[in-house]
Design a protein around this motif. Structure first.
Motif, PDB file in Angstrom:
ATOM      1  N   LEU A  11      -3.991   0.793  -2.997  1.00 51.31           N
ATOM      2  CA  LEU A  11      -2.782   0.584  -2.206  1.00 51.31           C
ATOM      3  C   LEU A  11      -2.372   1.836  -1.440  1.00 51.31           C
ATOM      4  N   ALA A  12      -3.275   2.800  -1.306  1.00 48.07           N
ATOM      5  CA  ALA A  12      -2.944   3.984  -0.526  1.00 48.07           C
ATOM      6  C   ALA A  12      -2.642   3.550   0.903  1.00 48.07           C
ATOM      7  N   PRO A  13      -1.544   4.034   1.464  1.00 46.25           N
ATOM      8  CA  PRO A  13      -1.183   3.617   2.821  1.00 46.25           C
ATOM      9  C   PRO A  13      -2.294   3.903   3.810  1.00 46.25           C
ATOM     10  N   ARG A  14      -2.629   2.925   4.577  1.00 48.08           N
ATOM     11  CA  ARG A  14      -3.637   3.070   5.626  1.00 48.08           C
ATOM     12  C   ARG A  14      -2.911   3.005   6.963  1.00 48.08           C
ATOM     13  N   ARG A  15      -2.286   4.110   7.324  1.00 45.81           N
ATOM     14  CA  ARG A  15      -1.481   4.147   8.536  1.00 45.81           C
ATOM     15  C   ARG A  15      -2.392   4.259   9.750  1.00 45.81           C
ATOM     16  N   PRO A  16      -2.212   3.344  10.704  1.00 48.72           N
ATOM     17  CA  PRO A  16      -3.010   3.424  11.933  1.00 48.72           C
ATOM     18  C   PRO A  16      -2.724   4.726  12.682  1.00 48.72           C
ATOM     19  N   ALA A  17      -3.699   5.197  13.412  1.00 48.00           N
ATOM     20  CA  ALA A  17      -3.559   6.449  14.147  1.00 48.00           C
ATOM     21  C   ALA A  17      -2.414   6.372  15.160  1.00 48.00           C
ATOM     22  N   MET A  23       7.524   2.125   8.460  1.00 47.83           N
ATOM     23  CA  MET A  23       6.940   1.870   7.156  1.00 47.83           C
ATOM     24  C   MET A  23       6.030   0.656   7.268  1.00 47.83           C
ATOM     25  N   ILE A  24       4.822   0.786   6.744  1.00 45.05           N
ATOM     26  CA  ILE A  24       3.909  -0.343   6.722  1.00 45.05           C
ATOM     27  C   ILE A  24       4.005  -1.019   5.362  1.00 45.05           C
ATOM     28  N   LYS A  25       3.450  -2.218   5.255  1.00 41.76           N
ATOM     29  CA  LYS A  25       3.602  -3.025   4.049  1.00 41.76           C
ATOM     30  C   LYS A  25       3.113  -2.297   2.798  1.00 41.76           C
ATOM     31  N   SER A  26       1.974  -1.616   2.879  1.00 41.76           N
ATOM     32  CA  SER A  26       1.456  -0.924   1.690  1.00 41.76           C
ATOM     33  C   SER A  26       2.398   0.201   1.259  1.00 41.76           C
ATOM     34  N   GLU A  27       3.082   0.855   2.205  1.00 38.72           N
ATOM     35  CA  GLU A  27       4.054   1.889   1.852  1.00 38.72           C
ATOM     36  C   GLU A  27       5.278   1.268   1.183  1.00 38.72           C
ATOM     37  N   LEU A  28       5.704   0.106   1.640  1.00 39.48           N
ATOM     38  CA  LEU A  28       6.808  -0.608   1.015  1.00 39.48           C
ATOM     39  C   LEU A  28       6.459  -0.937  -0.431  1.00 39.48           C
ATOM     40  N   LEU A  30       4.230   0.539  -2.380  1.00 45.95           N
ATOM     41  CA  LEU A  30       4.186   1.782  -3.163  1.00 45.95           C
ATOM     42  C   LEU A  30       5.584   2.266  -3.525  1.00 45.95           C
ATOM     43  N   ARG A  31       6.498   2.189  -2.573  1.00 39.79           N
ATOM     44  CA  ARG A  31       7.867   2.636  -2.839  1.00 39.79           C
ATOM     45  C   ARG A  31       8.524   1.763  -3.904  1.00 39.79           C
ATOM     46  N   LEU A  32       8.294   0.455  -3.833  1.00 40.22           N
ATOM     47  CA  LEU A  32       8.857  -0.445  -4.848  1.00 40.22           C
ATOM     48  C   LEU A  32       8.260  -0.171  -6.228  1.00 40.22           C
ATOM     49  N   VAL A  33       6.971   0.125  -6.276  1.00 35.84           N
ATOM     50  CA  VAL A  33       6.322   0.445  -7.549  1.00 35.84           C
ATOM     51  C   VAL A  33       6.887   1.749  -8.107  1.00 35.84           C
ATOM     52  N   GLU A  34       7.105   2.741  -7.242  1.00 36.29           N
ATOM     53  CA  GLU A  34       7.676   4.013  -7.694  1.00 36.29           C
ATOM     54  C   GLU A  34       9.082   3.827  -8.246  1.00 36.29           C
ATOM     55  N   GLN A  35       9.856   2.933  -7.638  1.00 37.27           N
ATOM     56  CA  GLN A  35      11.218   2.684  -8.084  1.00 37.27           C
ATOM     57  C   GLN A  35      11.278   1.797  -9.322  1.00 37.27           C
ATOM     58  N   ASN A  36      10.186   1.087  -9.603  1.00 36.95           N
ATOM     59  CA  ASN A  36      10.120   0.174 -10.744  1.00 36.95           C
ATOM     60  C   ASN A  36       8.837   0.442 -11.520  1.00 36.95           C
ATOM     61  N   PRO A  37       8.764   1.552 -12.249  1.00 37.56           N
ATOM     62  CA  PRO A  37       7.511   1.933 -12.917  1.00 37.56           C
ATOM     63  C   PRO A  37       7.065   0.953 -13.989  1.00 37.56           C
ATOM     64  N   HIS A  38       7.925   0.046 -14.413  1.00 40.22           N
ATOM     65  CA  HIS A  38       7.551  -0.943 -15.419  1.00 40.22           C
ATOM     66  C   HIS A  38       6.770  -2.115 -14.811  1.00 40.22           C
ATOM     67  N   LEU A  39       6.674  -2.174 -13.479  1.00 39.19           N
ATOM     68  CA  LEU A  39       5.946  -3.253 -12.803  1.00 39.19           C
ATOM     69  C   LEU A  39       4.586  -2.758 -12.335  1.00 39.19           C
ATOM     70  N   TYR A  40       3.616  -3.652 -12.343  1.00 42.22           N
ATOM     71  CA  TYR A  40       2.294  -3.333 -11.820  1.00 42.22           C
ATOM     72  C   TYR A  40       2.275  -3.523 -10.306  1.00 42.22           C
ATOM     73  N   ALA A  41       1.500  -2.681  -9.631  1.00 40.23           N
ATOM     74  CA  ALA A  41       1.410  -2.750  -8.178  1.00 40.23           C
ATOM     75  C   ALA A  41       0.930  -4.116  -7.712  1.00 40.23           C
ATOM     76  N   ARG A  42      -0.025  -4.723  -8.449  1.00 38.24           N
ATOM     77  CA  ARG A  42      -0.544  -6.029  -8.026  1.00 38.24           C
ATOM     78  C   ARG A  42       0.546  -7.098  -8.087  1.00 38.24           C
ATOM     79  N   ASP A  43       1.470  -6.976  -9.058  1.00 38.32           N
ATOM     80  CA  ASP A  43       2.569  -7.938  -9.153  1.00 38.32           C
ATOM     81  C   ASP A  43       3.575  -7.726  -8.025  1.00 38.32           C
TER      82      ASP A  43
END
Length: 116
Positions: A11-17, A23-28, A30-43
């Motif tokens: 899920l590393a952000p793949r920001r276009p050149a 903010m792109i979807k993958s960054e969103l 990642l930010r949600l996962v960072e704010q909710n460490p009890h959740l898995y990124a896939r969920d």
């Protein structure tokens, strides 16, 4: 706090050149996962995808989607019309089209005004 790295694989952000800000979807996700460490990124990714797919499906049906405090997504139908070529002034036929529209809610507008 849990280590988020092992759950964000792929899920590393793949920001276009061409993308400078925003903010792109993958960054969103990642930010949600960072704010909710009890959740898995896939969920989190599944939830974000489900929300976006549900909004898209509703708009495809012509429905309006309102998220109180955030805004409303709707579809605007534009009729076919005669336009003008700005360079030559010649008449040009403009086809009918359907465009997505987002109208920010009052709370979002007020938050954005406070930041400027």
């Amino acid at each position: 706090m849990h280590d988020v790295d092992h759950r964000c694989r792929g899920l590393a952000p793949r920001r276009p050149a061409w993308s400078v800000t925003g903010m792109i979807k993958s960054e969103l996700i990642l930010r949600l996962v960072e704010q909710n460490p009890h959740l898995y990124a896939r969920d989190v990714e599944a939830v974000v995808n489900t929300i976006l797919e549900t909004i898209t499906a509703a708009m495809e049906r012509g429905d309006r989607v309102e998220l109180r405090g955030f805004g409303a997504f709707s579809v605007k139908h534009r009729e076919a019309r005669q336009g003008r070529n700005p360079r030559s002034g010649a008449a040009v036929a403009v086809e009918a089209k359907t465009a997505p529209v987002f109208r920010p809610g009052k709370e979002l507008r007020l938050k954005l005004q406070d930041e400027t």
